[in-house]
Design a protein around this motif. Structure first.
Motif, PDB file in Angstrom:
ATOM      1  N   ILE A 160     -16.305  11.787 -13.376  1.00 21.57           N
ATOM      2  CA  ILE A 160     -15.603  10.529 -13.112  1.00 21.57           C
ATOM      3  C   ILE A 160     -15.952   9.545 -14.216  1.00 21.57           C
ATOM      4  CG2 ILE A 160     -15.313   8.627 -11.483  1.00 21.57           C
ATOM      5  CD1 ILE A 160     -16.292  10.592  -9.273  1.00 21.57           C
ATOM      6  N   GLU A 161     -14.937   9.112 -14.915  1.00 26.58           N
ATOM      7  CA  GLU A 161     -15.191   8.191 -16.021  1.00 26.58           C
ATOM      8  C   GLU A 161     -15.217   6.739 -15.554  1.00 26.58           C
ATOM      9  OE1 GLU A 161     -12.458   8.069 -19.514  1.00 26.58           O
ATOM     10  OE2 GLU A 161     -14.446   8.335 -20.392  1.00 26.58           O
ATOM     11  N   LYS A 186      -8.475   3.847  -7.597  1.00 27.52           N
ATOM     12  CA  LYS A 186      -7.962   4.697  -8.668  1.00 27.52           C
ATOM     13  C   LYS A 186      -9.173   5.299  -9.382  1.00 27.52           C
ATOM     14  CE  LYS A 186      -4.134   4.124 -11.816  1.00 27.52           C
ATOM     15  NZ  LYS A 186      -3.338   3.127 -12.511  1.00 27.52           N
ATOM     16  N   THR A 187      -9.202   6.625  -9.456  1.00 28.91           N
ATOM     17  CA  THR A 187     -10.335   7.303 -10.085  1.00 28.91           C
ATOM     18  C   THR A 187      -9.882   7.950 -11.386  1.00 28.91           C
ATOM     19  OG1 THR A 187     -11.286   7.719  -7.932  1.00 28.91           O
ATOM     20  CG2 THR A 187     -12.122   9.050  -9.725  1.00 28.91           C
ATOM     21  N   PHE A 188     -10.590   7.652 -12.444  1.00 31.07           N
ATOM     22  CA  PHE A 188     -10.243   8.206 -13.757  1.00 31.07           C
ATOM     23  C   PHE A 188     -11.179   9.375 -14.047  1.00 31.07           C
ATOM     24  CE2 PHE A 188      -8.893   3.910 -13.483  1.00 31.07           C
ATOM     25  CZ  PHE A 188      -7.658   3.884 -14.122  1.00 31.07           C
ATOM     26  N   LEU A 189     -10.574  10.557 -14.184  1.00 29.36           N
ATOM     27  CA  LEU A 189     -11.377  11.772 -14.381  1.00 29.36           C
ATOM     28  C   LEU A 189     -11.250  12.256 -15.803  1.00 29.36           C
ATOM     29  CD1 LEU A 189     -10.339  13.693 -11.154  1.00 29.36           C
ATOM     30  CD2 LEU A 189     -12.590  12.734 -11.646  1.00 29.36           C
ATOM     31  N   ARG A 190     -12.307  12.914 -16.266  1.00 29.44           N
ATOM     32  CA  ARG A 190     -12.205  13.628 -17.556  1.00 29.44           C
ATOM     33  C   ARG A 190     -12.615  15.063 -17.343  1.00 29.44           C
ATOM     34  NH1 ARG A 190     -14.611  10.144 -22.396  1.00 29.44           N
ATOM     35  NH2 ARG A 190     -14.736  12.141 -23.450  1.00 29.44           N
ATOM     36  N   ARG A 195     -21.147   3.329   6.678  1.00 28.22           N
ATOM     37  CA  ARG A 195     -19.863   3.744   6.095  1.00 28.22           C
ATOM     38  C   ARG A 195     -18.753   3.251   7.006  1.00 28.22           C
ATOM     39  NH1 ARG A 195     -18.207   9.874   4.953  1.00 28.22           N
ATOM     40  NH2 ARG A 195     -17.743   9.808   7.163  1.00 28.22           N
ATOM     41  N   ILE A 196     -17.819   2.491   6.465  1.00 26.55           N
ATOM     42  CA  ILE A 196     -16.789   1.944   7.349  1.00 26.55           C
ATOM     43  C   ILE A 196     -15.429   2.578   7.126  1.00 26.55           C
ATOM     44  CG2 ILE A 196     -17.838  -0.273   7.964  1.00 26.55           C
ATOM     45  CD1 ILE A 196     -16.514  -1.558   5.695  1.00 26.55           C
ATOM     46  N   ALA A 197     -15.256   3.326   6.076  1.00 25.27           N
ATOM     47  CA  ALA A 197     -13.988   4.036   5.885  1.00 25.27           C
ATOM     48  C   ALA A 197     -14.194   5.123   4.847  1.00 25.27           C
ATOM     49  CB  ALA A 197     -12.907   3.075   5.412  1.00 25.27           C
ATOM     50  N   SER A 198     -13.403   6.175   4.967  1.00 31.09           N
ATOM     51  CA  SER A 198     -13.446   7.213   3.932  1.00 31.09           C
ATOM     52  C   SER A 198     -12.167   8.027   3.961  1.00 31.09           C
ATOM     53  CB  SER A 198     -14.662   8.121   4.126  1.00 31.09           C
ATOM     54  OG  SER A 198     -14.431   8.990   5.202  1.00 31.09           O
ATOM     55  N   SER A 199     -11.893   8.669   2.856  1.00 37.99           N
ATOM     56  CA  SER A 199     -10.715   9.526   2.786  1.00 37.99           C
ATOM     57  C   SER A 199     -10.898  10.489   1.617  1.00 37.99           C
ATOM     58  CB  SER A 199      -9.483   8.642   2.577  1.00 37.99           C
ATOM     59  OG  SER A 199      -8.356   9.437   2.413  1.00 37.99           O
ATOM     60  N   SER A 200     -10.337  11.713   1.779  1.00 40.82           N
ATOM     61  CA  SER A 200     -10.461  12.720   0.712  1.00 40.82           C
ATOM     62  C   SER A 200      -9.078  13.225   0.320  1.00 40.82           C
ATOM     63  CB  SER A 200     -11.254  13.932   1.209  1.00 40.82           C
ATOM     64  OG  SER A 200     -12.571  13.563   1.457  1.00 40.82           O
ATOM     65  N   GLN A 201      -8.994  13.706  -0.887  1.00 39.59           N
ATOM     66  CA  GLN A 201      -7.753  14.370  -1.326  1.00 39.59           C
ATOM     67  C   GLN A 201      -8.031  15.213  -2.561  1.00 39.59           C
ATOM     68  OE1 GLN A 201      -5.202  10.881  -2.281  1.00 39.59           O
ATOM     69  NE2 GLN A 201      -5.268  11.701  -4.361  1.00 39.59           N
ATOM     70  N   ASN A 202      -7.032  16.023  -2.949  1.00 41.87           N
ATOM     71  CA  ASN A 202      -7.201  16.832  -4.158  1.00 41.87           C
ATOM     72  C   ASN A 202      -7.249  15.935  -5.387  1.00 41.87           C
ATOM     73  OD1 ASN A 202      -7.190  19.194  -2.839  1.00 41.87           O
ATOM     74  ND2 ASN A 202      -4.991  19.578  -3.126  1.00 41.87           N
ATOM     75  N   ALA A 203      -8.111  16.333  -6.309  1.00 42.85           N
ATOM     76  CA  ALA A 203      -8.148  15.609  -7.581  1.00 42.85           C
ATOM     77  C   ALA A 203      -7.024  16.164  -8.444  1.00 42.85           C
ATOM     78  CB  ALA A 203      -9.502  15.815  -8.246  1.00 42.85           C
ATOM     79  N   SER A 204      -5.831  15.643  -8.203  1.00 40.71           N
ATOM     80  CA  SER A 204      -4.661  16.284  -8.777  1.00 40.71           C
ATOM     81  C   SER A 204      -4.282  15.785 -10.165  1.00 40.71           C
ATOM     82  CB  SER A 204      -3.487  16.075  -7.825  1.00 40.71           C
ATOM     83  OG  SER A 204      -3.438  14.702  -7.521  1.00 40.71           O
ATOM     84  N   SER A 205      -4.814  14.651 -10.564  1.00 39.10           N
ATOM     85  CA  SER A 205      -4.475  14.167 -11.903  1.00 39.10           C
ATOM     86  C   SER A 205      -5.691  13.426 -12.443  1.00 39.10           C
ATOM     87  CB  SER A 205      -3.296  13.210 -11.827  1.00 39.10           C
ATOM     88  OG  SER A 205      -3.750  11.961 -11.362  1.00 39.10           O
ATOM     89  N   ASN A 206      -5.624  13.042 -13.715  1.00 41.01           N
ATOM     90  CA  ASN A 206      -6.822  12.347 -14.207  1.00 41.01           C
ATOM     91  C   ASN A 206      -6.804  10.848 -13.907  1.00 41.01           C
ATOM     92  OD1 ASN A 206      -4.975  11.691 -16.065  1.00 41.01           O
ATOM     93  ND2 ASN A 206      -5.967  12.747 -17.787  1.00 41.01           N
TER      94      ASN A 206
END
Ligand code: GAL
Length: 759
Positions: A201-202, A221-225, A243-254
């Motif tokens: 994660i950049e 918004k997560t910027f991946l390298r 922890r008051i909220a969370s969510s997961s998903q595929n890291a589908s783009s950078n």
């Protein structure tokens, strides 16, 4: 002197590490330790100790085997030169120097990627690892990173060499023409190594949305390298440990986006109660954590409107000051605690609600503290009046990018300054800077500080330096005054009483006019603290005495005006904006100005009632807490009583004797970290018997320190008040600072220094 192998451990035992001293021994490679043992995924390895430094760069010095035994051992932040209080030339620090750092990686990091992160190097840096050039950065205010993976020695010693060019390079903003401030030199912010997985994660931009509605959410918004095959991203929002909220998903783009929705019970961030939350984004592969990224945020709605500025739907008149980041002796090279203290002074002591980071990106520690204390920020790119060629402009656009990517999660920041301060119009250039800011962050407006009222507005908010009085009428619907006073009325803390009265009045009258008209979103005076400058500016000693506080951050009378503008529920303020003397005025007792948020004041001389006064609403009809202007016409011991709702709520006494009574020596902190980096300010002052500063008291103060290093002039030429800073060594224990006044005796200040976090 015969040189011997010197083991770093032995060096630590001496307790001398951290102090700039001539190294006549070899410093062995530091075996780096991660910041936190709990970390999974990324490792952060601070790289701030035991650098080797020489003021003279030679090309051979980047080679690993170069003989650096004559170099100095220094810790970061570091200034390439220790400077006297005033009257020095910028050429004293305008040179190319070399820093070397030897280190070994910890075990178990093979297969990872290694980056080096620099917080700020003034003005340009070429970074070499094991003799290879890794990268070059041009710019003294932006953070930058280089990947070291290909050149790293995974098991043995690594030698990092940084060639630091601290000259005023015309190819780099803000240089190219004269500027009204000094930039100083060196690796003046922190450095770290970052060890990450191949995919990492950049950056993370966590943007609160619909903040004032029930359905508020957080867009992350997560910027991946690196490659993103089958990886999962999880975003979590924490209130403290909850922890008051969370969510997961595929890291589908950078640039993957996650929304945390329905955050109904969030507490808002505001200037009185700056509530902060923590966001953690984790990158994982089938349950195995590859990386995580933590950032802090606050939920607030900040808006410029034709009717002024609104924070969370409530009108807030912006009242603030401009800040330069430089200090006596070491320029910008002050550690976190000292950077944070400036935000504290602005918010808690001067009661400002906004600061402008004139004229560049400032320390991340300062901005963290703005978030923590509830001080709004107008941050801007480096530059001063001059616009360079296309390559120079490219660097300014890079600065917009670097500023926003580094700082977009700070709730305190409400405006991005994307114009070179007070530069002429430049349509294409400013079209670029604005476009860049808007593409990166659509949640904040742009501003661009100009001194030409008729200049082209490509920014959202018209941000105007207006030094005249009365101020010009707002000529755009969103209008903020970003500078007034400054060079129009330079005032030294040791100037006479009439000048201080006028200085205070000039700040008060501008804020009065700003308060008169909702179209002014607010005003930021020039400036918070006196600062070092070039010969063309300043008072002949290379200092611009434009601050409401001096270069040591000690208040002048004008500071009392800012302080007095808070509500009495926050603090009852009664600050005489004058020195009580029998004859420092042309007409003896001219009008005394008192800055107070009381409703009435009563004045007594030698216990005899003289006068009762109300705020001077004739001169300041629009200020909520107008200063009091009172003719006293009698002399002796003065007592001022303040009343609210008919009740006496505060009292101040001032001696008329004209005798130096007390020598006061006070450290801002009673405990520090024994890391050879941490510092605190120690204030020295002479007062009357009631604790009022005696501004013309003079004395040479001799300072000695045990287990600490004095940063500042010694003997210290005390003129009423002043300060030095004291830096810890790496030996925990107690700093003992003795300050000796020629006839008021010696004062001992003890500061505990606690063992640094062993990582
Ligand atoms: C402004 C400038 C500031 C400072 C100030 C002094 O024109 O933007 O950086 O020089 O004048 O009053």
């Amino acid at each position: 002197m015969k040189s011997s192998k010197f083991n770093r451990r032995d060096f630590l035992k001496t307790g001398a590490a951290g102090i700039t001293l001539a190294a006549c021994n070899e410093v062995l490679a530091e075996e780096l330790k991660p910041l936190s043992a709990k970390d999974s995924g990324r490792l952060v390895l601070p790289l701030n100790h035991d650098w080797l430094f020489s003021e003279k760069f030679t090309p051979a010095a980047v080679e690993p085997k170069f003989n650096d035994r004559a170099f100095q051992i220094v810790n970061l932040p570091h200034s390439n030169k220790r400077l006297p209080l005033n009257g020095f030339d910028e050429q004293d620090y305008c040179f190319v120097s070399i820093y070397r750092k030897k280190f070994k990686l910890p075990k178990g990091v093979d297969g990872k990627r290694i980056f080096i992160d620099f917080g700020g190097v003034m003005t340009a840096a070429k970074v070499y690892l094991n003799g290879q050039l890794i990268g070059e950065n041009r710019g003294g205010y932006n953070d930058f990173s280089f990947e070291l993976t290909k050149n790293i020695n995974w098991t043995g010693e690594n030698v990092l060499a940084v060639e630091v060019d601290s000259t005023e390079r015309k190819d780099i903003p803000p240089f190219g023409d004269l500027i009204d401030y000094l930039t100083f030199g060196g690796i003046y912010r922190e450095v770290q190594l970052r060890v990450v997985h191949q995919t990492f994660i950049e950056n993370v931009f966590a943007k609160p949305q619909n903040v004032l509605r029930e359905n508020r959410s957080l867009n992350i918004k997560t910027f991946l390298r690196g490659e993103q095959k089958n990886l999962t991203l999880t975003a979590e929002l924490f209130d403290g440990e909850n922890r008051i909220a969370s969510s997961s998903q595929n890291a589908s783009s950078n640039a993957a986006e996650i929304n945390l929705n329905n955050l109904g019970s969030i507490e808002l961030w505001n200037t009185d109660k700056p509530k902060l939350y923590r966001v953690r984004v984790t990158l994982s592969d089938g349950g195995k954590t590859l990386d995580h990224y933590d950032t802090r945020i606050g939920f607030r709605d900040a808006r410029f409107t034709p009717g002024g500025f609104f924070l969370n739907g409530k009108h807030l008149k912006l009242r603030g000051l401009n800040r330069h980041q430089t200090f006596p002796s070491v320029g910008g090279a002050m550690p976190a605690r000292v950077q944070k203290r400036d935000a504290w002074i602005l918010r808690e002591e001067l009661k400002c609600n906004i600061v402008r980071t004139s004229h560049y990106m400032q320390s991340p520690h300062f901005l963290d503290a703005c978030d923590e204390y509830g001080l709004l920020v107008f941050e801007e790119i480096p530059g001063w009046q001059h616009i360079g060629d296309t390559a120079w402009q490219d660097l300014a656009v890079r600065d917009v990018d670097a500023m926003i990517r580094r700082d977009w999660n700070h709730p305190s920041i409400i405006l991005w300054g994307v114009r070179i301060n007070e530069s002429p119009d430049s349509h294409n250039f400013y079209t670029r800077t604005n476009a860049s800011a808007r593409a990166l962050d659509d949640s904040r407006p742009t501003g661009g500080v100009r001194n030409n009222y008729d200049s082209e507005r490509l920014e959202d908010v018209f941000t105007m330096n207006d030094f005249g009085f009365p101020l010009k009428e707002p000529n755009h619907p969103l209008y903020l005054n970003t500078e007034f006073n400054g060079h129009m009325f330079p005032t030294k803390r040791f100037d006479n009483v009439a000048r201080h009265r006028e200085h205070t009045h000039r700040h008060a009258r501008v804020h009065d006019q700003i308060a008169s008209d909702k179209r002014y979103a607010g005003g930021l005076g020039w400036c918070a603290f006196d600062y070092h400058t070039h010969d063309f500016f300043g008072s002949g000693d290379r200092i611009c005495y434009h601050g409401v506080s001096d270069i040591f951050r000690l208040p002048k009378p004008a500071a009392a005006f800012y302080k007095s503008q808070c509500s009495p529920e926050e603090e009852i303020v009664l600050e005489p904006a004058f020195d009580w003397a029998g004859g420092d005025e042309n007409e003896r007792f001219a009008t005394a100005l008192v800055c107070s948020n009381c409703e009435r004041l009563k004045f007594y001389v030698n216990d005899k009632f003289i006068r009762e006064a109300e705020p001077d609403r004739k001169t300041y009809p629009h200020l909520k807490y107008a200063p009091f202007a009172v003719k006293l016409g009698a002399f002796g011991e003065l007592r001022i009583e303040g009343f609210i709702g008919g009740k006496k709520v505060i009292e101040r006494k001032m001696s008329g004797k004209g005798v130096d009574q007390k020598f006061v020596v006070e450290a801002d902190d009673s405990e520090l970290i024994a890391d050879g980096i941490d510092m605190t300010r120690v204030v020295l002052k002479i007062t009357d018997e009631f604790g009022n500063l005696r501004p013309f008291a003079q004395a040479a103060i001799t300072l000695t320190a045990e287990n600490g290093e004095i940063i500042g002039d010694n003997p210290f030429p005390l003129f009423g008040a002043g300060a030095i800073w004291i830096r810890t060594t790496r030996k925990p224990g107690t700093i003992k600072l003795t300050a000796k006044h020629p006839h008021l005796g010696s004062k001992l200040v003890e500061i505990r220094t606690n063992a640094a976090n062993p990582f």
